[in-house]
Scaffold this motif. Structure first.
Motif, mmCIF file in Angstrom:
data_model
loop_
_atom_site.group_PDB
_atom_site.id
_atom_site.type_symbol
_atom_site.label_atom_id
_atom_site.label_comp_id
_atom_site.label_asym_id
_atom_site.label_seq_id
_atom_site.Cartn_x
_atom_site.Cartn_y
_atom_site.Cartn_z
ATOM 1 N N LYS A 97 0.808 -1.217 0.000
ATOM 2 C CA LYS A 97 0.000 0.000 0.000
ATOM 3 C C LYS A 97 0.845 1.274 0.000
ATOM 4 O O LYS A 97 0.318 2.360 0.198
ATOM 5 N N TYR A 98 2.122 1.108 -0.235
ATOM 6 C CA TYR A 98 2.987 2.284 -0.398
ATOM 7 C C TYR A 98 2.814 2.795 -1.833
ATOM 8 O O TYR A 98 2.907 2.036 -2.796
ATOM 9 N N LEU A 99 2.564 4.098 -1.984
ATOM 10 C CA LEU A 99 2.212 4.650 -3.290
ATOM 11 C C LEU A 99 3.423 4.890 -4.184
ATOM 12 O O LEU A 99 4.547 5.074 -3.711
ATOM 13 N N LYS A 100 3.159 4.933 -5.453
ATOM 14 C CA LYS A 100 4.166 5.304 -6.436
ATOM 15 C C LYS A 100 4.578 6.767 -6.189
ATOM 16 O O LYS A 100 3.736 7.651 -6.071
ATOM 17 N N ASN A 101 5.889 7.009 -6.090
ATOM 18 C CA ASN A 101 6.431 8.366 -5.872
ATOM 19 C C ASN A 101 5.829 9.023 -4.624
ATOM 20 O O ASN A 101 5.570 10.231 -4.611
ATOM 21 N N GLN A 102 5.629 8.243 -3.571
ATOM 22 C CA GLN A 102 4.867 8.758 -2.427
ATOM 23 C C GLN A 102 5.543 9.924 -1.735
ATOM 24 O O GLN A 102 4.886 10.919 -1.411
ATOM 25 N N VAL A 103 6.840 9.850 -1.467
ATOM 26 C CA VAL A 103 7.510 10.944 -0.760
ATOM 27 C C VAL A 103 7.373 12.249 -1.531
ATOM 28 O O VAL A 103 7.079 13.308 -0.952
ATOM 29 N N ALA A 104 7.564 12.193 -2.845
ATOM 30 C CA ALA A 104 7.434 13.398 -3.666
ATOM 31 C C ALA A 104 6.011 13.942 -3.600
ATOM 32 O O ALA A 104 5.804 15.165 -3.539
ATOM 33 N N LYS A 129 -4.677 9.730 1.859
ATOM 34 C CA LYS A 129 -4.107 9.129 0.653
ATOM 35 C C LYS A 129 -2.931 8.244 1.005
ATOM 36 O O LYS A 129 -2.620 7.277 0.324
ATOM 37 N N TRP A 130 -2.273 8.579 2.129
ATOM 38 C CA TRP A 130 -1.076 7.855 2.551
ATOM 39 C C TRP A 130 -1.470 6.739 3.512
ATOM 40 O O TRP A 130 -1.649 6.969 4.710
ATOM 41 N N ILE A 131 -1.625 5.524 2.986
ATOM 42 C CA ILE A 131 -1.991 4.377 3.822
ATOM 43 C C ILE A 131 -0.822 3.990 4.718
ATOM 44 O O ILE A 131 -0.984 3.674 5.890
ATOM 45 N N MET A 132 0.378 4.006 4.151
ATOM 46 C CA MET A 132 1.602 3.749 4.906
ATOM 47 C C MET A 132 2.440 5.030 4.854
ATOM 48 O O MET A 132 3.307 5.188 3.986
ATOM 49 N N PRO A 133 2.178 5.976 5.746
ATOM 50 C CA PRO A 133 2.806 7.297 5.635
ATOM 51 C C PRO A 133 4.291 7.274 5.959
ATOM 52 O O PRO A 133 4.789 6.405 6.677
ATOM 53 N N THR A 134 5.005 8.253 5.422
ATOM 54 C CA THR A 134 6.389 8.533 5.803
ATOM 55 C C THR A 134 6.368 9.801 6.644
ATOM 56 O O THR A 134 5.332 10.475 6.736
ATOM 57 N N PRO A 135 7.492 10.192 7.243
ATOM 58 C CA PRO A 135 7.515 11.443 8.009
ATOM 59 C C PRO A 135 7.097 12.666 7.188
ATOM 60 O O PRO A 135 6.610 13.658 7.749
ATOM 61 N N PHE A 136 7.262 12.605 5.863
ATOM 62 C CA PHE A 136 6.892 13.745 5.021
ATOM 63 C C PHE A 136 5.375 13.877 4.868
ATOM 64 O O PHE A 136 4.885 14.885 4.355
ATOM 65 N N ALA A 137 4.623 12.872 5.323
ATOM 66 C CA ALA A 137 3.160 12.955 5.305
ATOM 67 C C ALA A 137 2.630 13.746 6.489
ATOM 68 O O ALA A 137 1.442 14.058 6.547
ATOM 69 N N SER A 138 3.492 14.089 7.435
ATOM 70 C CA SER A 138 3.056 14.714 8.688
ATOM 71 C C SER A 138 2.268 16.000 8.474
ATOM 72 O O SER A 138 1.344 16.299 9.224
#
Length: 351
Positions: A115-122, A203-212
Motif C-alpha cells: 500500500k505504499y504509493l508510487k512516488n509517495q515521498v514526492a 491518501k497515505w496508507i503507509m505514511p512517511t515522516p513527510f506525510a506529517s
C-alpha cells in the motif's frame, strides 16, 4: 510570537523593508531613539524594548530598524512578516524534522509495502508545499493578535497567575488541545466532509515522516485551531509557547514515522496513528488515547507491529491489506490511489 518576530526583524526584515519601502526624509536621532527598538508586544505598551527578550538576552536593533516607511509596529508590516514566518519558516521546520526522521528513524522497508504509493515521498512533499502557504493565511491573524497584545501571553515566570502554573501550563495545553483535536478530527471523518477535506491526508496508507503536514489546507488549519486559541483563553509563557510550537511539529512527524516505540495504552504514538491510516475510523486522538476510549473509537495496535520480524512479514501485510481494503471500500468507495507497477507486483507476491 513577538520574540520570533523580533529576531526576524533584526536579522532579516529590517533590511528588506528598508530596501523595499524606504523612509522618506531625514532620520534624526530622536526618531531613531523612539523607533529603532525591538518589536513591542502590545499597543498598550510604550514603544520601548520587548520585556520578554531583555530578560533572556540583549538583542540590539539593526541599523535598518528606522529606515523603512513601515516601522516595526505597523500592522500591515507585522501581518506580512508573520505570514512569511508562518509559511516559510514552517516549511523549513517541516523539512528539517521530517528529513531527520526519514534518514535516522523511518523504516525504509516500508517502501515494499503493497500500500505504499508510487512516488509517495514526492507526493507528500508536494501536498505539504501547496497546503502550508494557504494554511498560513488563516494562521497569521492569530499570531498578529498575539503580537498586538490581545492574547494572555506573559513574559517572565513571575508574571504567571501563581508559580506552579509555569509547570501546569504544559499538561493543561496538552489536555486542552488533545480534547478539541479529537472532536475536530473525528468530525473531519463525517461522510459530508471527509472526501473533500480529509481524504488528501488519508491518501497515505503507509505514511512517511513527510506525510506529517501533507493535508488539505483547510483540514490542516482546522486541526491546528486549538493550539492557536489556547493562549487567548489561558495564560501561556512566551518561551513556553515557542517550546510547544517545536514540540507539536516534532510530535506530528513522530506519529507518522512508522517506528513503533510507544506500546502504551495511554500515549497515542506512531503505532496508534498507523492504525488510523490503515483502518480510517479509529484513533482520532493527537497525544493520548483518552478521548478515543471515551468515544468508542480506540483500537489497540497489533502486537506484531512492535516486533520487526513480524511487522514487515508477509502474514501481517496480508492481514493489513485485506482489512484495509474492506474499510477503504466502506469509507471511500473505489480506491483511486496509484500504487504503481512495482507496488502491484509486490502486492501480488505478498498476497
Amino acid at each position: 510570537m513577538d520574540i520570533v518576530l523580533d529576531v526576524f526583524d533584526t536579522f532579516l526584515f529590517d533590511r528588506l523593508y528598508a530596501t523595499a519601502l524606504p523612509r522618506s526624509g531625514p532620520i534624526g536621532a530622536r526618531h531613531i531613539a523612539d523607533h529603532a527598538t525591538p518589536t513591542f508586544s502590545s499597543l498598550r505598551e510604550l514603544p520601548t524594548t520587548v520585556h520578554s527578550l531583555n530578560q533572556f538576552w540583549n538583542l540590539e536593533p539593526s541599523e535598518y530598524a528606522a529606515m523603512s516607511a513601515w516601522p516595526r509596529d505597523n500592522i500591515w508590516r507585522q501581518a506580512l512578516s508573520l505570514y512569511l514566518i508562518t509559511w516559510l519558516f514552517g516549511l523549513v521546520v517541516y523539512f528539517i524534522c521530517a528529513t531527520l526522521s526519514y534518514v535516522f528513524v523511518f523504516d525504509h522497508a516500508t517502501f515494499t509495502h503493497p500500500k505504499y504509493l508510487k512516488n509517495q515521498v514526492a507526493l507528500e512533499i508536494k501536498q505539504t508545499s501547496i497546503a502550508l502557504p494557504i494554511m498560513a493565511v488563516f494562521t497569521a491573524p492569530f499570531f498578529l493578535a498575539e503580537v498586538r497584545g490581545h492574547a494572555k501571553l506573559y513574559d517572565a515566570p513571575g508574571d504567571a497567575p501563581f508559580w506552579l502554573y509555569n509547570i501546569l501550563q504544559f499538561p493543561l495545553f496538552i489536555a486542552f488541545t488533545d480534547f478539541f483535536i479529537y472532536w475536530i478530527h473525528r468530525g473531519l471523518h463525517h461522510p459530508r466532509v471527509y472526501r473533500t477535506l480529509h481524504k488528501p491526508h488519508h491518501k497515505w496508507i503507509m505514511p512517511t515522516p513527510f506525510a506529517s503536514h501533507a493535508f488539505h489546507p483547510v483540514d490542516g488549519f482546522a486541526q491546528s485551531v486549538p493550539y492557536h486559541v489556547f493562549p487567548f483563553i489561558f495564560p501561556l509563557n512566551k518561551i513556553a509557547s515557542i517550546i510547544l510550537f517545536a514540540f507539536i511539529n516534532i510530535w506530528t512527524v513522530f506519529i507518522h514515522d512508522g517506528e513503533y516505540v510507544a506500546n502504551s495504552s495511554i500515549i497515542n504514538g506512531a503505532a496508534c496513528h498507523t492504525m488510523h491510516h490503515l483502518y480510517f475510523n479509529y484513533n482520532y486522538g493527537q497525544f493520548t488515547t483518552l478521548w478515543d476510549r471515551f468515544g468508542g473509537s480506540y483500537r489497540k495496535p497489533n502486537d506484531e507491529l512492535f516486533r520487526r520480524e513480524s511487522k514487515m512479514s508477509k502474514q501481517e501485510w496480508e492481514r493489513q491489506c485485506k482489512e484495509m481494503e474492506m474499510m477503504q471500500k466502506e469509507v471511500e468507495g473505489d480506491d483511486d490511489r496509484d500504487y504503481g507497477e512495482e507496488a502491484r507486483r509486490l502486492q501480488k507476491k505478498v498476497l
